[in-house]
Scaffold this active site. Structure first.
Site, PDB file in Angstrom:
ATOM      1  N   CYS A   2      47.600  42.834  42.707  1.00  0.00           N
ATOM      2  CA  CYS A   2      48.954  42.750  43.247  1.00  0.00           C
ATOM      3  C   CYS A   2      49.470  44.112  43.698  1.00  0.00           C
ATOM      4  CB  CYS A   2      49.931  42.140  42.260  1.00  0.00           C
ATOM      5  SG  CYS A   2      49.535  40.463  41.758  1.00  0.00           S
ATOM      6  N   ARG A  27      45.091  45.078  47.361  1.00  0.00           N
ATOM      7  CA  ARG A  27      45.298  44.766  45.952  1.00  0.00           C
ATOM      8  C   ARG A  27      45.457  43.270  45.704  1.00  0.00           C
ATOM      9  NH1 ARG A  27      46.638  49.263  42.953  1.00  0.00           N
ATOM     10  NH2 ARG A  27      47.590  47.943  41.368  1.00  0.00           N
ATOM     11  N   TRP A  75      47.753  38.804  44.105  1.00  0.00           N
ATOM     12  CA  TRP A  75      46.457  38.269  43.682  1.00  0.00           C
ATOM     13  C   TRP A  75      46.765  37.321  42.537  1.00  0.00           C
ATOM     14  CZ3 TRP A  75      43.162  37.803  39.517  1.00  0.00           C
ATOM     15  CH2 TRP A  75      41.823  37.519  39.804  1.00  0.00           C
ATOM     16  N   ASN A  99      53.342  43.221  38.891  1.00  0.00           N
ATOM     17  CA  ASN A  99      51.888  43.375  38.859  1.00  0.00           C
ATOM     18  C   ASN A  99      51.496  43.435  37.399  1.00  0.00           C
ATOM     19  OD1 ASN A  99      49.181  44.078  39.189  1.00  0.00           O
ATOM     20  ND2 ASN A  99      49.648  46.249  39.399  1.00  0.00           N
ATOM     21  N   GLY A 100      50.655  42.497  36.960  1.00  0.00           N
ATOM     22  CA  GLY A 100      50.231  42.485  35.564  1.00  0.00           C
ATOM     23  C   GLY A 100      50.271  41.078  35.008  1.00  0.00           C
ATOM     24  N   GLU A 481      23.406  46.884  42.700  1.00  0.00           N
ATOM     25  CA  GLU A 481      24.539  47.211  43.560  1.00  0.00           C
ATOM     26  C   GLU A 481      24.361  46.606  44.952  1.00  0.00           C
ATOM     27  OE1 GLU A 481      28.085  48.758  45.137  1.00  0.00           O
ATOM     28  OE2 GLU A 481      27.411  48.112  43.163  1.00  0.00           O
ATOM     29  N   LYS A 485      27.052  44.016  46.627  1.00  0.00           N
ATOM     30  CA  LYS A 485      27.725  44.312  47.890  1.00  0.00           C
ATOM     31  C   LYS A 485      27.557  43.144  48.860  1.00  0.00           C
ATOM     32  CE  LYS A 485      29.127  47.343  47.160  1.00  0.00           C
ATOM     33  NZ  LYS A 485      30.350  47.400  46.344  1.00  0.00           N
ATOM     34  N   GLU A 488      29.659  39.910  47.566  1.00  0.00           N
ATOM     35  CA  GLU A 488      31.116  39.984  47.523  1.00  0.00           C
ATOM     36  C   GLU A 488      31.754  39.950  48.904  1.00  0.00           C
ATOM     37  OE1 GLU A 488      32.635  43.479  45.556  1.00  0.00           O
ATOM     38  OE2 GLU A 488      31.259  44.817  46.586  1.00  0.00           O
ATOM     39  N   HIS A 504       8.641  35.663  34.858  1.00  0.00           N
ATOM     40  CA  HIS A 504       9.245  35.084  33.652  1.00  0.00           C
ATOM     41  C   HIS A 504      10.322  34.064  34.002  1.00  0.00           C
ATOM     42  CE1 HIS A 504       7.150  37.798  30.902  1.00  0.00           C
ATOM     43  NE2 HIS A 504       7.279  38.691  31.881  1.00  0.00           N
ATOM     44  N   LYS A 603      41.218  45.044  44.996  1.00  0.00           N
ATOM     45  CA  LYS A 603      40.625  46.366  44.838  1.00  0.00           C
ATOM     46  C   LYS A 603      40.745  46.904  43.415  1.00  0.00           C
ATOM     47  CE  LYS A 603      38.761  50.124  46.552  1.00  0.00           C
ATOM     48  NZ  LYS A 603      37.362  50.094  46.979  1.00  0.00           N
TER      49      LYS A 603
END
Length: 608
Positions: A2, A27, A75, A99-100, A481, A485, A488, A504, A603
């Site tokens: 947010c 955000r 968000w 935000n939170g 990584e 990338k 996402e 395996h 983010k």
């Protein structure tokens, strides 16, 4: 998560709030809204979807013309994305952006329902607006007292922007755990979740600490604790300007930030290298570094992947045992921590909630905490025992690129320094490694010059439904990584596996045409790696092979090849990541995905 922005001054603030939110949309972008004093009353306009949806709604309804207001880009946590669940949330006398997470919101909501209050949304934030109303109507001396009483009653994390209908020229901001800054202008003042939202207007700001309340008017700012006692704050100045937070001619922030990696790397590494020696610029002495018995690296997502590379480097060069933990799990496994331990906390934003909580646990157990962060003055930076800033500049795209590379660079510096302090790395070997590290930006620039080749490879694979990344040693660390990338931003299902683990169980997923991205930059493991590649090729995989230039004929097992400039195997992660980032970028672009703002992501993850 947010983004919050607030303004009080002489300008009509609707455009200003929208512009500020545009700098914070990374955000969260499930919905957006504003609350503005307009002709003596608080007018609220909000809309599900991207910020553009809010702008369209404002155009159709007529823009507010007030000089004091708050805005929010969301968000979603509590309540699905919708117009009703969008912020700001209002009471009879209040408008609030948040935000939170308010952890005890159900308890508060039940209390307020019992007092006759009603609710329209599914959010935790609406309880704050209604609780402020309750205290205003039941004994609070004034608006500040209502805020103080409310905050003593709520539990959780929050950054709040608050308007009261009785104060048309006043804006309040407060924070606990979630970030909030106060921008200082001439005849105008601001609150915001992050610096880019205010850079067009001022580079001077305060950082609010836990449970500090900022009261803003056009004429000035006062900051107090919850009891109203004044607090003197240091004025900070942003060291980068608005151009650094703009696209600079690139079509996307992500591409711009990929191409900024050589300079970001230099900005982080060069100031810490002097005459062949490493000066980390932290309070820890060589003797203290020598005496650490164990290291824990704690981070989330991309930062954790940098930590995995760090583990390889530190264990190899300094021979200190290293654990790498996902921050969200670290506290709950009851980790064994001692005063002889070093806990390295990695976070781009310095506000990652799980990582911050893990650091606090480490400090409670007496371990020394070292933060690796990009944002100066962030919560993690302020609370850590020692801080290493990465100096990457603003990273706006949700998918992290240059932040990862500079985090890697710090892992190399730490590994070299620890090796020297422990006596496991000679001065001569350290000097040679430092020289090679200093030359990395030139190699990065060379790799970036092949971007069009990576785009052509992406065209071949962009229609895949599944992909697999495999590698051994440092290549496996990079595979994780690379896979993250890709998934996402392109939404292609992707997994990373240690190549030796294929037999395996994982190899059962390899069928005709399934792309496998195979990294083979570790010379001592190359023969084994090629054997694994041939195993997937025999099952019909389409192999993209990443290796050094001059590898030789690989047509027997590779369908496509990305060749990197020759390098010490130890530095391969710094080189391999560039083509993997560009590959992911171009695949997502070709699929028509929103590269900078992938769905469901934000983010800065400031809630658990």
């Amino acid at each position: 998560m947010c983004g919050i922005v607030g303004y009080v001054g002489r300008e009509n603030c609707a455009d200003l709030l929208i512009d500020g939110l545009s700098k914070l949309e990374y955000r969260g972008y499930d919905s957006a809204g504003v609350a503005i004093f307009d002709e003596g009353a608080i007018r609220v306009v909000k809309a599900q979807g991207r910020l553009a949806c809010l702008e369209e709604k404002l155009k159709s309804q007529g823009w507010p013309t007030g000089h004091c207001g708050i805005g929010h880009t969301r968000w979603a946590t509590h309540g699905v994305p919708s117009d009703v669940n969008s912020h700001p949330h209002c009471g009879k006398h209040t408008a609030v952006v948040h935000n939170g997470i308010i952890e005890n919101y159900i308890e508060i909501k039940e209390f307020l329902l019992g007092k006759g209050y009603t609710f329209q949304s599914q959010t935790d934030t609406e309880t704050v607006a209604k609780l402020l109303d309750y205290h205003l109507e039941n004994g609070a001396k004034d608006e500040f007292d209502a805020i103080s009483r409310t905050l003593r009653q709520v539990r959780g994390s929050y950054a709040l922007g608050i308007l009261f209908d009785s104060c048309p020229d006043k804006l309040f901001g407060v924070r606990k755990e979630s970030p909030l800054i106060v921008g200082l202008g001439e005849g105008e003042n601001f609150i915001a979740s992050d610096v880019p939202a205010i850079l067009k207007h001022t580079r001077n700001y305060y950082l609010l600490e836990e449970n500090e309340v900022a009261t803003l008017t056009a004429e000035g700012v006062t900051i107090t604790d919850l009891d109203g006692a004044p607090i003197e704050k240091e004025v900070l100045t942003a060291t980068w300007d608005i151009e650094a937070a703009e696209k600079g001619g690139y079509p996307h922030f992500m591409l711009k930030e990929i191409f900024e990696q050589p300079s970001a790397f230099s900005n982080t590494v060069s100031p810490r290298l002097r005459d062949g020696k490493i000066d980390l610029g932290i309070e820890l002495t060589d003797e203290q570094l020598k005496n650490f018995k164990q290291i824990h690296i704690v981070a989330c997502g991309t930062a954790m992947h940098a930590g995995i590379v760090g583990r390889y480097l530190i264990e190899k060069l300094a021979r200190i045992p290293v654990n790498v933990d996902v921050a969200s799990e670290f506290r709950y496994r009851d980790p064994i921590l001692n005063k002889e331990d070093l806990v390295i906390i990695i976070s781009q934003s310095g506000e990652t909630a799980d990582t911050l909580a893990a650091m606090r646990l480490a400090k409670k157990h007496g371990a020394h905490t070292l933060a690796v962060v990009n944002v100066v003055g962030s919560s993690i930076a302020r609370e850590a025992d020692s801080v290493l800033y990465t100096w990457a500049g603003p990273e706006i795209a949700v998918a992290s690129t240059k932040a990862y590379t500079v985090q890697l660079s710090v892992m190399y510096l730490l590994a070299f320094k620890l090796g020297l302090c422990k006596g496991t790395l000679s001065q001569a070997d350290a000097v040679a490694l430092i020289d090679e590290l200093a030359g990395i930006p030139v190699q990065l620039q060379s790799i970036l010059g092949h971007a069009e080749e990576y785009k052509a490879i992406a065209e071949k694979y962009c229609h895949a439904e599944d992909m697999f990344f495999i590698g051994r040693g440092l290549d496996y660390a990079l595979s994780q990584e690379g896979s993250l990338k890709l998934k996402e931003i392109s939404y292609i299902h992707s997994e990373a596996y240690a190549a030796g683990e294929l037999k395996h169980g994982t190899i059962s997923l390899i069928t005709d045409g399934v792309p496998v991205i195979a990294l083979a930059t570790q010379q001592r493991l190359c023969e084994k790696m090629v054997s694994n590649i041939k195993e997937v090729k025999a099952r019909g995989a389409d192999v993209l092979f990443i290796c050094y230039e001059g590898y030789g004929d690989c047509s027997e097992f590779a369908d496509s090849v990305i060749a990197l400039p020759q390098s010490n195997d130890l530095f391969a992660p710094l080189l391999s990541i560039i083509p993997m980032q560009l590959f992911a970028y171009y695949v997502a672009l070709l699929k028509g995905c929103d590269v900078d703002k992938p769905r469901n992501l934000a983010k800065s993850v400031t809630v658990e």
